[in-house]
Design an enzyme around this catalytic site. Sequence first.
Site, mmCIF file in Angstrom:
data_model
loop_
_atom_site.group_PDB
_atom_site.id
_atom_site.type_symbol
_atom_site.label_atom_id
_atom_site.label_comp_id
_atom_site.label_asym_id
_atom_site.label_seq_id
_atom_site.Cartn_x
_atom_site.Cartn_y
_atom_site.Cartn_z
ATOM 1 N N SER A 15 0.857 -1.187 0.000
ATOM 2 C CA SER A 15 0.000 0.000 0.000
ATOM 3 C C SER A 15 0.897 1.243 0.000
ATOM 4 O O SER A 15 1.707 1.396 -0.913
ATOM 5 C CB SER A 15 -0.943 -0.061 1.213
ATOM 6 O OG SER A 15 -1.895 0.970 1.146
ATOM 7 N N HIS A 42 -2.897 -1.056 -3.096
ATOM 8 C CA HIS A 42 -4.028 -0.171 -2.804
ATOM 9 C C HIS A 42 -3.852 1.111 -3.610
ATOM 10 O O HIS A 42 -2.875 1.840 -3.402
ATOM 11 C CB HIS A 42 -4.089 0.172 -1.326
ATOM 12 C CG HIS A 42 -4.396 -1.001 -0.448
ATOM 13 N ND1 HIS A 42 -4.075 -1.044 0.872
ATOM 14 C CD2 HIS A 42 -5.019 -2.177 -0.724
ATOM 15 C CE1 HIS A 42 -4.487 -2.190 1.401
ATOM 16 N NE2 HIS A 42 -5.050 -2.904 0.443
ATOM 17 N N ASP A 135 -4.478 -4.851 6.042
ATOM 18 C CA ASP A 135 -4.848 -5.732 4.929
ATOM 19 C C ASP A 135 -3.652 -6.622 4.573
ATOM 20 O O ASP A 135 -2.513 -6.147 4.515
ATOM 21 C CB ASP A 135 -5.270 -4.893 3.715
ATOM 22 C CG ASP A 135 -5.902 -5.742 2.621
ATOM 23 O OD1 ASP A 135 -6.380 -6.854 2.918
ATOM 24 O OD2 ASP A 135 -5.926 -5.274 1.464
#
Length: 192
Positions: A15, A42, A135
């Site tokens: 991310s 992401h 995540d």
Amino acid sequence: MKEPVRIPVIVIGASAGAVEALSHILPALPADFPYAVLIVVHIPSDPRSHLASLFAGRCNLRVKEAEDKEPLSPGTIYFAPSDYHLLAESDYRLSLSSDEPVRYSRPSIDVLFESAADAFGDDLTGLILTGSNSDGAKGLRAICDAGGIALVQTPDTADAHEMPLAALKACPGARSLSLSEIPAALNSLHSR
């Protein structure tokens, strides 16, 4: 029914700070690298992600955005498209889903990692890189539980350390590597 050809697979999740981290890793993979590499980053919801085109000119491997029902090919890097979950199927095909975001993310790292753990079991390697949420932690745990290899960027070398910390907490047996150590670790996988 014909058995699918088994292909070694690596899944990567990242991310915040992903582009810099991936810039250290992906260009270092050699042209004969036999793995299919599936990557979730992401990114903001946008009709078009530029990640595949950004890395295509820097890598020795083929780089592309994943397509629904596409068969996996060795030596290819697949990026999840913007606003779709990327999943792996046991017949070595990819699938895309517009199901609800998971932990505010679509694509979700957990969705890819858990589907790949179900599909490939101990043939799978998972890598969690920099990021500022949790995540991927649950998905990396699924890879460990299936007998796969779990790798995590050392938190103090990550731009955002929350994601590596969460992954190490969920999967204490994961191997923690600095960003500079990761390319050699991935290259050593295919010489085992």
